[in-house]
Design a protein around this motif. Structure first.
Motif, PDB file in Angstrom:
ATOM      1  N   ALA A  55       0.838  -1.192   0.000  1.00 29.70           N
ATOM      2  CA  ALA A  55       0.000   0.000   0.000  1.00 29.70           C
ATOM      3  C   ALA A  55       0.880   1.252   0.000  1.00 29.70           C
ATOM      4  N   ILE A  56       0.263   2.394  -0.190  1.00 25.66           N
ATOM      5  CA  ILE A  56       0.994   3.659  -0.117  1.00 25.66           C
ATOM      6  C   ILE A  56       1.654   3.774   1.258  1.00 25.66           C
ATOM      7  N   GLY A  57       2.934   4.116   1.263  1.00 24.85           N
ATOM      8  CA  GLY A  57       3.674   4.232   2.515  1.00 24.85           C
ATOM      9  C   GLY A  57       4.298   2.938   2.994  1.00 24.85           C
ATOM     10  N   ASP A 103      21.925  13.753   8.702  1.00 22.45           N
ATOM     11  CA  ASP A 103      22.581  13.115   7.551  1.00 22.45           C
ATOM     12  C   ASP A 103      21.711  12.042   6.903  1.00 22.45           C
ATOM     13  N   THR A 104      20.518  11.799   7.461  1.00 20.94           N
ATOM     14  CA  THR A 104      19.677  10.694   6.994  1.00 20.94           C
ATOM     15  C   THR A 104      18.303  11.216   6.593  1.00 20.94           C
ATOM     16  N   TYR A 105      17.848  10.794   5.412  1.00 13.99           N
ATOM     17  CA  TYR A 105      16.558  11.234   4.884  1.00 13.99           C
ATOM     18  C   TYR A 105      15.781   9.989   4.462  1.00 13.99           C
ATOM     19  N   THR A 106      14.544   9.856   4.960  1.00 12.72           N
ATOM     20  CA  THR A 106      13.739   8.671   4.682  1.00 12.72           C
ATOM     21  C   THR A 106      12.436   9.067   4.008  1.00 12.72           C
ATOM     22  N   VAL A 107      12.122   8.386   2.917  1.00 13.62           N
ATOM     23  CA  VAL A 107      10.887   8.637   2.183  1.00 13.62           C
ATOM     24  C   VAL A 107      10.134   7.317   1.994  1.00 13.62           C
ATOM     25  N   THR A 108       8.890   7.427   1.538  1.00  9.54           N
ATOM     26  CA  THR A 108       8.074   6.245   1.264  1.00  9.54           C
ATOM     27  C   THR A 108       7.413   6.389  -0.106  1.00  9.54           C
ATOM     28  N   ASN A 109       6.850   5.279  -0.589  1.00 10.29           N
ATOM     29  CA  ASN A 109       6.162   5.291  -1.891  1.00 10.29           C
ATOM     30  C   ASN A 109       4.856   6.064  -1.792  1.00 10.29           C
ATOM     31  N   SER A 110       4.568   6.827  -2.837  1.00 12.35           N
ATOM     32  CA  SER A 110       3.338   7.635  -2.860  1.00 12.35           C
ATOM     33  C   SER A 110       2.237   6.991  -3.690  1.00 12.35           C
ATOM     34  N   SER A 111       2.509   5.841  -4.273  1.00 16.63           N
ATOM     35  CA  SER A 111       1.496   5.105  -5.028  1.00 16.63           C
ATOM     36  C   SER A 111       1.618   3.623  -4.690  1.00 16.63           C
ATOM     37  N   GLU A 112       0.532   2.892  -4.864  1.00 20.58           N
ATOM     38  CA  GLU A 112       0.545   1.464  -4.547  1.00 20.58           C
ATOM     39  C   GLU A 112       1.529   0.718  -5.449  1.00 20.58           C
ATOM     40  N   ILE A 113       2.119  -0.322  -4.891  1.00 20.79           N
ATOM     41  CA  ILE A 113       2.937  -1.238  -5.675  1.00 20.79           C
ATOM     42  C   ILE A 113       2.127  -2.509  -5.862  1.00 20.79           C
ATOM     43  N   SER A 116       0.561  -4.359 -11.671  1.00 18.62           N
ATOM     44  CA  SER A 116       0.641  -3.442 -12.808  1.00 18.62           C
ATOM     45  C   SER A 116       1.879  -2.553 -12.748  1.00 18.62           C
ATOM     46  N   THR A 117       2.493  -2.461 -11.558  1.00 14.38           N
ATOM     47  CA  THR A 117       3.728  -1.686 -11.433  1.00 14.38           C
ATOM     48  C   THR A 117       4.843  -2.315 -12.247  1.00 14.38           C
ATOM     49  N   GLY A 118       4.801  -3.633 -12.340  1.00 14.06           N
ATOM     50  CA  GLY A 118       5.801  -4.351 -13.122  1.00 14.06           C
ATOM     51  C   GLY A 118       6.856  -4.997 -12.251  1.00 14.06           C
ATOM     52  N   ASP A 119       6.938  -6.332 -12.326  1.00 15.65           N
ATOM     53  CA  ASP A 119       7.973  -7.044 -11.577  1.00 15.65           C
ATOM     54  C   ASP A 119       9.327  -6.842 -12.241  1.00 15.65           C
ATOM     55  N   GLY A 120      10.379  -6.885 -11.421  1.00 16.56           N
ATOM     56  CA  GLY A 120      11.734  -6.740 -11.952  1.00 16.56           C
ATOM     57  C   GLY A 120      12.511  -5.680 -11.202  1.00 16.56           C
ATOM     58  N   THR A 121      13.496  -5.127 -11.872  1.00 13.67           N
ATOM     59  CA  THR A 121      14.398  -4.155 -11.244  1.00 13.67           C
ATOM     60  C   THR A 121      13.842  -2.741 -11.373  1.00 13.67           C
ATOM     61  N   ALA A 122      13.765  -2.045 -10.243  1.00 18.65           N
ATOM     62  CA  ALA A 122      13.367  -0.637 -10.218  1.00 18.65           C
ATOM     63  C   ALA A 122      14.607   0.201  -9.936  1.00 18.65           C
ATOM     64  N   THR A 123      14.797   1.263 -10.701  1.00 16.81           N
ATOM     65  CA  THR A 123      15.969   2.124 -10.568  1.00 16.81           C
ATOM     66  C   THR A 123      15.615   3.395  -9.817  1.00 16.81           C
TER      67      THR A 123
END
Length: 204
Positions: A55-57, A103-113, A116-123
């Motif tokens: 899910a998002i986050g 020195d550390t910055y943390t983010v999360t995904n803003s859309s569902e995975i 349809s996102t596509g399996d494999g390597t994400a850059t």
């Protein structure tokens, strides 16, 4: 990298008054300062990796920089999955301390995975962060993680062509999955009639 320490002082004869008198050398009022022209670098940790359907986050991307950063300047972080969805922005950035202040910055995904996102390597693409001396990082596109959001499918086969199981018969049931699996499944045999209950056993 060690920062360079430099000293600013006044050499003899560097300045003259209106009468032509040269100033004496003045090292007592020398100014020592630190020169920082190093661009910050970053190391990246993605959790979980591989990333399943989330899910998002649900995906955390942690950036640890090589020095203290300007927390007023948020880096731009996105990831480009293997599917046709295109680059996905990351949000919810927060600063914290690992080795140096901020020195550390943390983010999360803003859309569902999902599938349809596509399996494999994400850059990953990371850019725009600044250290406290206003040195801007070089854009980082070297980090990747794996997405596996497709649920496996299974097909069953057996070695009993007549579909009649007798008392002395031994039946081999084969489950073939759509991808590599990490654990053995349980198979449940439903007895259509009689006193026998369902039978569950681990397949090998």
């Amino acid at each position: 990298q060690a920062l360079a320490s430099r000293e600013l002082d006044i050499d003899a004869g560097a300045f003259k008054d209106a009468a032509g008198n040269s100033i004496a050398a003045d090292n007592d009022n020398a100014i020592t300062y630190t020169a920082d022209d190093y661009k910050p670098t970053v190391s990246v940790t993605v959790t979980p990796n591989p990333a399943k359907a989330l899910a998002i986050g649900g995906l955390s991307i942690k950036l640890v920089f090589s020095e203290s950063m300007n927390s007023a300047v948020a880096p731009t972080v996105n990831y480009d999955p293997a599917g046709v969805t295109g680059a996905q922005a990351c949000t919810g950035g927060t600063w914290s301390t690992t080795n140096y202040a901020n020195d550390t910055y943390t983010v999360t995904n803003s859309s569902e995975i999902n599938a349809s996102t596509g399996d494999g390597t994400a850059t990953l693409s990371i850019s725009g962060a600044q250290d406290v001396a206003a040195n801007i990082m070089l854009a980082d596109t070297d980090d990747t993680f794996t997405i596996d959001a497709t649920v496996p499918t299974v097909s069953l086969s057996h070695n009993h062509a007549d579909l009649i199981v007798r008392d002395a018969d031994s039946v081999v049931i084969t489950a073939t999955f759509s991808e590599n699996m990490t654990s053995a499944p349980n198979i449940s045999i439903d007895v259509a009639s009689g006193a026998d209950a369902d039978i569950s056993t681990v397949m090998t």
